[in-house]
Scaffold this motif. Structure first.
Motif, PDB file in Angstrom:
ATOM      1  N   LYS A   9      36.500  60.797  31.154  1.00  0.00           N
ATOM      2  CA  LYS A   9      35.502  61.516  30.629  1.00  0.00           C
ATOM      3  C   LYS A   9      34.369  62.113  30.904  1.00  0.00           C
ATOM      4  O   LYS A   9      33.966  63.154  31.477  1.00  0.00           O
ATOM      5  CB  LYS A   9      34.790  61.043  29.379  1.00  0.00           C
ATOM      6  CG  LYS A   9      36.230  61.092  28.192  1.00  0.00           C
ATOM      7  CD  LYS A   9      35.342  60.183  26.728  1.00  0.00           C
ATOM      8  CE  LYS A   9      36.163  60.091  25.580  1.00  0.00           C
ATOM      9  NZ  LYS A   9      35.336  59.668  24.322  1.00  0.00           N
ATOM     10  N   ASP A  10      33.077  61.046  32.023  1.00  0.00           N
ATOM     11  CA  ASP A  10      32.566  61.469  33.388  1.00  0.00           C
ATOM     12  C   ASP A  10      32.306  62.355  33.658  1.00  0.00           C
ATOM     13  O   ASP A  10      31.940  64.046  33.889  1.00  0.00           O
ATOM     14  CB  ASP A  10      32.173  60.347  34.025  1.00  0.00           C
ATOM     15  CG  ASP A  10      31.754  59.230  32.882  1.00  0.00           C
ATOM     16  OD1 ASP A  10      30.500  59.363  31.702  1.00  0.00           O
ATOM     17  OD2 ASP A  10      31.688  58.203  33.057  1.00  0.00           O
ATOM     18  N   ALA A  14      31.464  66.817  34.085  1.00  0.00           N
ATOM     19  CA  ALA A  14      30.763  66.850  35.153  1.00  0.00           C
ATOM     20  C   ALA A  14      31.194  68.104  35.072  1.00  0.00           C
ATOM     21  O   ALA A  14      31.116  68.957  35.676  1.00  0.00           O
ATOM     22  CB  ALA A  14      30.898  65.971  36.335  1.00  0.00           C
ATOM     23  N   ALA A  15      33.054  68.450  35.141  1.00  0.00           N
ATOM     24  CA  ALA A  15      33.661  69.621  35.733  1.00  0.00           C
ATOM     25  C   ALA A  15      33.238  70.787  34.239  1.00  0.00           C
ATOM     26  O   ALA A  15      33.855  71.766  34.327  1.00  0.00           O
ATOM     27  CB  ALA A  15      34.630  69.230  35.674  1.00  0.00           C
ATOM     28  N   ALA A  22      40.955  68.211  32.190  1.00  0.00           N
ATOM     29  CA  ALA A  22      40.538  66.978  33.367  1.00  0.00           C
ATOM     30  C   ALA A  22      42.028  65.948  33.854  1.00  0.00           C
ATOM     31  O   ALA A  22      42.494  65.042  34.372  1.00  0.00           O
ATOM     32  CB  ALA A  22      39.552  66.286  33.163  1.00  0.00           C
ATOM     33  N   SER A  23      42.699  64.740  31.826  1.00  0.00           N
ATOM     34  CA  SER A  23      43.736  64.032  32.264  1.00  0.00           C
ATOM     35  C   SER A  23      45.002  64.664  33.322  1.00  0.00           C
ATOM     36  O   SER A  23      45.776  64.440  33.592  1.00  0.00           O
ATOM     37  CB  SER A  23      44.251  63.559  30.804  1.00  0.00           C
ATOM     38  OG  SER A  23      45.129  62.808  31.079  1.00  0.00           O
ATOM     39  N   LEU A  43      36.148  66.834  42.364  1.00  0.00           N
ATOM     40  CA  LEU A  43      35.272  65.694  41.935  1.00  0.00           C
ATOM     41  C   LEU A  43      35.101  64.653  41.376  1.00  0.00           C
ATOM     42  O   LEU A  43      33.799  63.976  41.771  1.00  0.00           O
ATOM     43  CB  LEU A  43      34.279  66.568  40.501  1.00  0.00           C
ATOM     44  CG  LEU A  43      33.237  66.589  40.371  1.00  0.00           C
ATOM     45  CD1 LEU A  43      32.322  66.422  40.846  1.00  0.00           C
ATOM     46  CD2 LEU A  43      33.470  67.318  38.471  1.00  0.00           C
ATOM     47  N   ALA A  44      37.065  64.106  40.656  1.00  0.00           N
ATOM     48  CA  ALA A  44      36.714  62.807  40.372  1.00  0.00           C
ATOM     49  C   ALA A  44      36.417  61.681  41.582  1.00  0.00           C
ATOM     50  O   ALA A  44      35.676  60.992  41.675  1.00  0.00           O
ATOM     51  CB  ALA A  44      38.184  62.901  40.485  1.00  0.00           C
ATOM     52  N   LYS A  45      37.138  62.894  43.190  1.00  0.00           N
ATOM     53  CA  LYS A  45      37.043  61.673  44.649  1.00  0.00           C
ATOM     54  C   LYS A  45      35.443  61.277  44.775  1.00  0.00           C
ATOM     55  O   LYS A  45      35.632  60.821  45.129  1.00  0.00           O
ATOM     56  CB  LYS A  45      37.187  62.402  45.402  1.00  0.00           C
ATOM     57  CG  LYS A  45      38.128  61.279  46.452  1.00  0.00           C
ATOM     58  CD  LYS A  45      38.274  62.483  47.994  1.00  0.00           C
ATOM     59  CE  LYS A  45      38.842  61.342  48.578  1.00  0.00           C
ATOM     60  NZ  LYS A  45      39.306  62.081  50.069  1.00  0.00           N
TER      61      LYS A  45
END
Length: 349
Positions: A9-10, A14-15, A22-23, A43-45
């Motif tokens: 969710k974060d 952010a995206a 996102a999933s 972004l996740a990385k």
């Protein structure tokens, strides 16, 4: 104070996208653009996000793992099939788990019924393997999502993706005839008569049936004299069989080999006899697992579209996995396409 772990969710917040988007990005699932996927993954990385596989499995009831069972890893055919299937599975955001049976029924049984990854941890299974007992096949029919590759059943109770066995073999023999061959032989399993060919279809029987129909249509013989039987469908057995059959002269100017491995062995066996390919004998294989550089001369073959096969297999399995309970789609059987790839082994320069 311990820092809270970054959640999906974060990353989504952010995206500026939904948690579902996102999933999909993190699972490499279809439904979003490449640019969006790359941006979310980057972004996740950057944020240090790590997927919690256990939590995801508990929430969705799925592991994202696909069990792939094959006879062996080490011959070109299976190397290419495994590579195509693995790529297709990963492209769909899932993870392949590979197992080999080495053609042993007990190993097939273990892979399907006793493996840690069968039943519970794998969402579905793709099978190209020998030695499956009727009991095991019945359990698959009424159990988890499954797909057979080139396995024949009288009734379509499990979805299957088939090779163009009969059509491809017919095209192979016709190609030899078009290249001027009039004494065409078949390198593969022992001679099978008409009645047996029509019973309990299998890959080898259908390839023989296609070759037989082409020979008869050309006014050529199909009998025991035109078959060079092998103890096993690989390069070593083919080379030995060609040398043995050719000790007193080889009565063929064209040879159709039921797979590429036996075709490579055939070319080498002919060289041992002092026969030139394609000048003295033309050779064609089946499967398309070589790119041509593994033999001199390079091998003409019936090239099966492995990427199409893998894509269709994984798409079918995914539909089964994602279907609501009790609404799994009816099983289907699809035959993939082929291309006749002419190379030096049939082309006189």
């Amino acid at each position: 104070m311990k820092r809270a772990a970054v959640t999906l969710k974060d990353v989504a917040a952010a995206a500026g996208v939904s948690a579902m988007t996102a999933s999909k990005a993190m699972r490499n699932a279809p439904g979003i653009s490449d640019a969006t996927r790359d941006r979310i993954q980057a972004l996740a990385k950057e944020m240090g996000y790590t997927a919690n596989a256990s939590a995801s499995m508990l929430k969705s009831g799925r592991s994202g793992i696909i069990q792939v069972i094959v006879n062996e890893y080490d011959i070109p055919f299976y190397s290419k099939l495994i590579d195509a299937l693995s790529n297709a599975i990963v492209d769909q955001g899932m993870v392949p788990f590979l197992q080999e049976t080495k053609y042993q029924p007990d190993n097939a049984t273990t892979a399907l019924s006793n493996s840690l990854f069968s039943g519970t941890l794998a969402d579905g299974v793709i099978i190209h393997a020998s030695g499956l007992t009727g009991e095991l096949v019945d359990s698959i029919k009424h159990g988890r999502p499954a797909l057979f590759i080139d396995t024949y059943e009288e009734k379509t109770l499990v979805s299957a993706i088939m090779f163009p066995n009969e059509e491809g073999a017919r095209a192979a023999v016709q190609h030899l005839a078009a290249q001027g061959c009039r004494r065409i032989g078949i390198v593969g399993p022992p001679f099978i008569d008409k009645n047996e060919l029509l019973s309990a279809p299998s890959t080898r029987k259908l390839r023989l049936m296609g070759a037989k129909s082409a020979l008869i249509n050309l006014g050529l013989a199909y009998d025991e004299s035109v078959v060079i039987p092998l103890k096993g469908m690989n390069e070593t057995y083919a080379r030995e069989a060609i040398r043995e059959r050719g000790r007193d002269g080889l009565p063929f100017d064209g040879l159709f080999c039921l797979n590429d491995s036996s075709a490579i062995g055939t070319i080498r066996g002919l060289a041992d006899l002092g026969l030139r390919v394609p000048d003295d004998v033309k050779v064609i294989g089946f499967d398309g697992v070589t790119s041509g550089e593994f033999t001199v001369p390079s091998l003409t073959t019936i090239s099966v579209d492995m990427n199409q096969l893998a894509s269709l297999a994984v798409m079918n399995l995914r539909q089964q996995i994602e279907a609501p309970a009790g609404k799994r789609p009816d099983p289907t059987t699809i035959t993939v396409g082929y291309t006749l790839t002419p190379r030096e082994s049939t082309e006189v320069r």
